[in-house]
Design a protein around this motif. Structure first.
Motif, PDB file in Angstrom:
ATOM      1  N   LYS A 164      -2.893  -1.773  -4.605  1.00 44.78           N
ATOM      2  CA  LYS A 164      -3.245  -2.597  -5.761  1.00 44.78           C
ATOM      3  C   LYS A 164      -3.796  -3.944  -5.329  1.00 44.78           C
ATOM      4  O   LYS A 164      -4.561  -4.575  -6.063  1.00 44.78           O
ATOM      5  N   SER A 165      -3.435  -4.386  -4.152  1.00 43.00           N
ATOM      6  CA  SER A 165      -3.862  -5.717  -3.719  1.00 43.00           C
ATOM      7  C   SER A 165      -5.373  -5.788  -3.535  1.00 43.00           C
ATOM      8  O   SER A 165      -5.984  -6.825  -3.820  1.00 43.00           O
ATOM      9  N   ASP A 166      -5.983  -4.703  -3.066  1.00 46.53           N
ATOM     10  CA  ASP A 166      -7.435  -4.714  -2.917  1.00 46.53           C
ATOM     11  C   ASP A 166      -8.113  -3.627  -3.728  1.00 46.53           C
ATOM     12  O   ASP A 166      -9.329  -3.448  -3.631  1.00 46.53           O
ATOM     13  N   ALA A 169       0.865  -1.170   0.000  1.00 45.26           N
ATOM     14  CA  ALA A 169       0.000   0.000   0.000  1.00 45.26           C
ATOM     15  C   ALA A 169       0.907   1.227   0.000  1.00 45.26           C
ATOM     16  O   ALA A 169       1.811   1.331   0.823  1.00 45.26           O
ATOM     17  N   MET A 170       0.651   2.129  -0.925  1.00 43.61           N
ATOM     18  CA  MET A 170       1.476   3.328  -1.060  1.00 43.61           C
ATOM     19  C   MET A 170       0.691   4.541  -0.596  1.00 43.61           C
ATOM     20  O   MET A 170      -0.465   4.728  -0.982  1.00 43.61           O
ATOM     21  N   SER A 171       1.325   5.332   0.221  1.00 48.80           N
ATOM     22  CA  SER A 171       0.643   6.484   0.804  1.00 48.80           C
ATOM     23  C   SER A 171       1.479   7.747   0.667  1.00 48.80           C
ATOM     24  O   SER A 171       2.702   7.692   0.605  1.00 48.80           O
TER      25      SER A 171
END
Length: 117
Positions: free
Chosen positions: A53-55, A33-35
């Motif tokens: 992208k995973s969810d 997850a990129m924030s």
């Protein structure tokens, strides 16, 4: 080595736009997850936006909804972007790129965004 290199900050007048970029290496980009998280001295960090992208999820803080857009590119370069439009003086902060997965956080050096009124 895991590296997150943020760039694109600068000085802009209120109402202007900036595009932040974060180049990522050393991790399997799509697993994370990129924030974008911002910090103003004396205030708590604020998660501005994140994407996974995973969810397939995307999050925006209420303060930036409708003005900021997060995107990522894992096809050519592992990068995450933050398009910031209609900037306000209260958007002034140091913006950090963060990658999170498997209970681990990776941080890049921040990039300063200053919005003048």
């Amino acid at each position: 080595d895991v590296q997150l290199q943020a760039s694109g900050g600068g000085l802009v007048q209120a109402g202007g736009s900036l595009r932040l970029s974060c180049a990522v290496s050393g991790i399997t980009f799509d697993d994370y997850a990129m924030s974008w998280i911002r910090q103003v001295p004396g205030k708590e960090r604020e998660v501005v936006s994140c994407t996974s992208k995973s969810d397939g999820s995307t999050y925006y803080a209420d303060s930036v909804k409708g003005r900021f857009t997060i995107s990522s590119d894992s096809n050519t370069e592992n990068e995450v972007f933050l398009q910031m439009n209609s900037l306000k003086p209260e958007d002034t902060a140091v913006y950090y790129c963060n990658a999170r997965a498997y209970g681990v956080d990776y941080w890049g050096k921040g990039t300063q965004v200053t919005v003048s009124s």
